[in-house]
Design a protein around this motif. Sequence first.
Motif, PDB file in Angstrom:
ATOM      1  N   ALA A 268     -74.748 -33.281 103.331  1.00  0.00           N
ATOM      2  CA  ALA A 268     -74.811 -33.647 104.429  1.00  0.00           C
ATOM      3  C   ALA A 268     -76.399 -33.176 105.334  1.00  0.00           C
ATOM      4  CB  ALA A 268     -73.393 -32.795 105.212  1.00  0.00           C
ATOM      5  N   THR A 269     -76.892 -32.406 104.666  1.00  0.00           N
ATOM      6  CA  THR A 269     -78.348 -31.989 105.041  1.00  0.00           C
ATOM      7  C   THR A 269     -79.547 -32.587 104.270  1.00  0.00           C
ATOM      8  OG1 THR A 269     -77.772 -30.371 103.564  1.00  0.00           O
ATOM      9  CG2 THR A 269     -76.792 -29.666 104.973  1.00  0.00           C
ATOM     10  N   LYS A 270     -79.170 -32.644 103.180  1.00  0.00           N
ATOM     11  CA  LYS A 270     -79.811 -33.784 102.154  1.00  0.00           C
ATOM     12  C   LYS A 270     -80.757 -35.261 103.481  1.00  0.00           C
ATOM     13  CE  LYS A 270     -81.605 -35.640  97.864  1.00  0.00           C
ATOM     14  NZ  LYS A 270     -81.134 -35.804  96.773  1.00  0.00           N
ATOM     15  N   THR A 271     -81.455 -35.208 103.268  1.00  0.00           N
ATOM     16  CA  THR A 271     -81.805 -37.502 103.481  1.00  0.00           C
ATOM     17  C   THR A 271     -82.412 -37.462 101.832  1.00  0.00           C
ATOM     18  OG1 THR A 271     -83.593 -36.241 104.564  1.00  0.00           O
ATOM     19  CG2 THR A 271     -83.956 -38.625 104.427  1.00  0.00           C
ATOM     20  N   PHE A 272     -81.390 -39.549 102.383  1.00  0.00           N
ATOM     21  CA  PHE A 272     -81.021 -39.736 100.917  1.00  0.00           C
ATOM     22  C   PHE A 272     -82.540 -41.645 100.985  1.00  0.00           C
ATOM     23  CE2 PHE A 272     -77.520 -37.786 100.683  1.00  0.00           C
ATOM     24  CZ  PHE A 272     -77.394 -37.162  99.514  1.00  0.00           C
ATOM     25  N   SER A 273     -82.838 -41.772  99.657  1.00  0.00           N
ATOM     26  CA  SER A 273     -83.372 -43.309  99.664  1.00  0.00           C
ATOM     27  C   SER A 273     -82.601 -43.703  99.731  1.00  0.00           C
ATOM     28  CB  SER A 273     -84.696 -42.947  98.806  1.00  0.00           C
ATOM     29  OG  SER A 273     -83.924 -42.453  97.505  1.00  0.00           O
ATOM     30  N   ILE A 274     -82.868 -44.907 100.386  1.00  0.00           N
ATOM     31  CA  ILE A 274     -82.239 -46.314  99.387  1.00  0.00           C
ATOM     32  C   ILE A 274     -82.216 -46.530  97.884  1.00  0.00           C
ATOM     33  CG2 ILE A 274     -82.235 -48.998  99.395  1.00  0.00           C
ATOM     34  CD1 ILE A 274     -83.865 -49.151 101.909  1.00  0.00           C
ATOM     35  N   GLY A 275     -82.620 -46.427  96.770  1.00  0.00           N
ATOM     36  CA  GLY A 275     -82.543 -45.965  95.705  1.00  0.00           C
ATOM     37  C   GLY A 275     -81.441 -45.073  95.052  1.00  0.00           C
ATOM     38  N   GLU A 276     -81.550 -44.179  96.011  1.00  0.00           N
ATOM     39  CA  GLU A 276     -80.347 -42.954  95.787  1.00  0.00           C
ATOM     40  C   GLU A 276     -78.827 -43.589  96.156  1.00  0.00           C
ATOM     41  OE1 GLU A 276     -83.131 -38.491  96.064  1.00  0.00           O
ATOM     42  OE2 GLU A 276     -82.276 -39.354  98.156  1.00  0.00           O
ATOM     43  N   ILE A 277     -79.326 -44.089  97.817  1.00  0.00           N
ATOM     44  CA  ILE A 277     -77.607 -44.439  97.894  1.00  0.00           C
ATOM     45  C   ILE A 277     -77.369 -46.032  97.033  1.00  0.00           C
ATOM     46  CG2 ILE A 277     -76.598 -45.747  99.908  1.00  0.00           C
ATOM     47  CD1 ILE A 277     -79.300 -44.217 102.222  1.00  0.00           C
ATOM     48  N   GLN A 278     -78.053 -46.529  96.759  1.00  0.00           N
ATOM     49  CA  GLN A 278     -77.243 -47.515  95.777  1.00  0.00           C
ATOM     50  C   GLN A 278     -76.927 -47.391  94.175  1.00  0.00           C
ATOM     51  OE1 GLN A 278     -81.041 -50.445  95.647  1.00  0.00           O
ATOM     52  NE2 GLN A 278     -80.388 -50.776  97.411  1.00  0.00           N
ATOM     53  N   ALA A 279     -77.931 -46.189  94.135  1.00  0.00           N
ATOM     54  CA  ALA A 279     -77.243 -45.492  93.044  1.00  0.00           C
ATOM     55  C   ALA A 279     -75.888 -44.937  93.204  1.00  0.00           C
ATOM     56  CB  ALA A 279     -78.162 -44.674  92.012  1.00  0.00           C
ATOM     57  N   MET A 280     -75.985 -44.021  93.922  1.00  0.00           N
ATOM     58  CA  MET A 280     -74.561 -43.630  94.627  1.00  0.00           C
ATOM     59  C   MET A 280     -73.369 -44.738  94.787  1.00  0.00           C
ATOM     60  SD  MET A 280     -73.660 -40.759  98.033  1.00  0.00           S
ATOM     61  CE  MET A 280     -75.080 -40.502  97.369  1.00  0.00           C
ATOM     62  N   ALA A 281     -73.700 -45.913  95.298  1.00  0.00           N
ATOM     63  CA  ALA A 281     -72.505 -46.528  95.018  1.00  0.00           C
ATOM     64  C   ALA A 281     -71.993 -47.501  93.851  1.00  0.00           C
ATOM     65  CB  ALA A 281     -73.231 -47.466  95.930  1.00  0.00           C
ATOM     66  N   GLN A 282     -72.907 -47.403  93.109  1.00  0.00           N
ATOM     67  CA  GLN A 282     -72.936 -47.645  91.793  1.00  0.00           C
ATOM     68  C   GLN A 282     -72.142 -47.284  90.687  1.00  0.00           C
ATOM     69  OE1 GLN A 282     -76.882 -48.784  90.304  1.00  0.00           O
ATOM     70  NE2 GLN A 282     -76.774 -51.146  90.677  1.00  0.00           N
ATOM     71  N   GLN A 283     -71.659 -45.891  91.112  1.00  0.00           N
ATOM     72  CA  GLN A 283     -70.626 -45.074  90.712  1.00  0.00           C
ATOM     73  C   GLN A 283     -69.157 -45.460  90.778  1.00  0.00           C
ATOM     74  OE1 GLN A 283     -71.294 -40.880  90.652  1.00  0.00           O
ATOM     75  NE2 GLN A 283     -73.726 -41.272  91.375  1.00  0.00           N
ATOM     76  N   VAL A 284     -68.968 -45.975  91.652  1.00  0.00           N
ATOM     77  CA  VAL A 284     -67.627 -46.242  91.938  1.00  0.00           C
ATOM     78  C   VAL A 284     -67.367 -47.429  92.229  1.00  0.00           C
ATOM     79  CG1 VAL A 284     -67.488 -43.774  93.342  1.00  0.00           C
ATOM     80  CG2 VAL A 284     -68.452 -46.240  94.975  1.00  0.00           C
ATOM     81  N   VAL A 285     -68.635 -48.732  92.438  1.00  0.00           N
ATOM     82  CA  VAL A 285     -68.348 -50.124  92.654  1.00  0.00           C
ATOM     83  C   VAL A 285     -68.130 -50.652  91.590  1.00  0.00           C
ATOM     84  CG1 VAL A 285     -69.221 -52.169  94.210  1.00  0.00           C
ATOM     85  CG2 VAL A 285     -69.289 -49.864  95.168  1.00  0.00           C
ATOM     86  N   ALA A 286     -67.483 -51.576  91.317  1.00  0.00           N
ATOM     87  CA  ALA A 286     -67.244 -52.020  89.837  1.00  0.00           C
ATOM     88  C   ALA A 286     -68.428 -53.872  89.665  1.00  0.00           C
ATOM     89  CB  ALA A 286     -65.775 -53.246  90.375  1.00  0.00           C
ATOM     90  N   ALA A 287     -68.186 -53.418  88.184  1.00  0.00           N
ATOM     91  CA  ALA A 287     -69.836 -54.717  88.491  1.00  0.00           C
ATOM     92  C   ALA A 287     -70.005 -55.061  88.706  1.00  0.00           C
ATOM     93  CB  ALA A 287     -69.910 -54.171  86.738  1.00  0.00           C
TER      94      ALA A 287
END
Length: 235
Positions: free
Chosen positions: A135-154
Amino acid sequence: MLEGNRVSRISVRGFAVASATAVTAVGSVVGVASGSTAQNNDAEATASDATLLSDIPMGQEAQVQTASLTQQADAQAIAADASAKKDAEETARKKAASDAVAKQEAAEKAEAERKAKEAASRSASRDVSSLVGSATKTFSIGEIQAMAQQVVAADQWTCFSNIVDHESSWNYKAVNASSGAYGLFQALPGSKMSSVGSDWQTNPATQIKWGLNYMDSRYGSPCEAWSFWQANNWY
């Protein structure tokens, strides 16, 4: 003189008798002849009448036979039409029943496939509860997408990514000025994402958890949600 007169009377009487006899004879002959002719005529008439009478019953019998055959043919035709109609109705009834069963089976199959697809999508997705952000860090688009790919089926990733692209361009702090919709998925109101975490305004991981759960629970999968979005321009 007297004697002469007597002779004359006898002669006259004899002539009369002879004449009468002759007339009778002639009449008899004529009568016989006439009677023969009449008998012949009567015989011919009788023969003619007999011929006509013999013809009439035969003609009537033929008419009766013809009428009977016609009635039989008509009855058979009516019976055949009724049978054909009954067969056609029975065939139509069976076809309608068969079509109804086939339609029901197709609907059940489609529903089973949809549920199987949903189950596969969910089973392929990783447990979103393990997704941790900050909640305190600023995330880039790439980081957010990588985060989402961890839980979204391919096989659901492209659909998931398309929705986020159109809703927020992967800006987890995006705000719709007119409606107040917030975050990656433009939740309205944004506060509904608090069901996943209180840091919904600043943590993209919390938003991803909420967004994926929303797509799965409402539409069955991200791709079903994307299909709805394409048809309605919202989801």
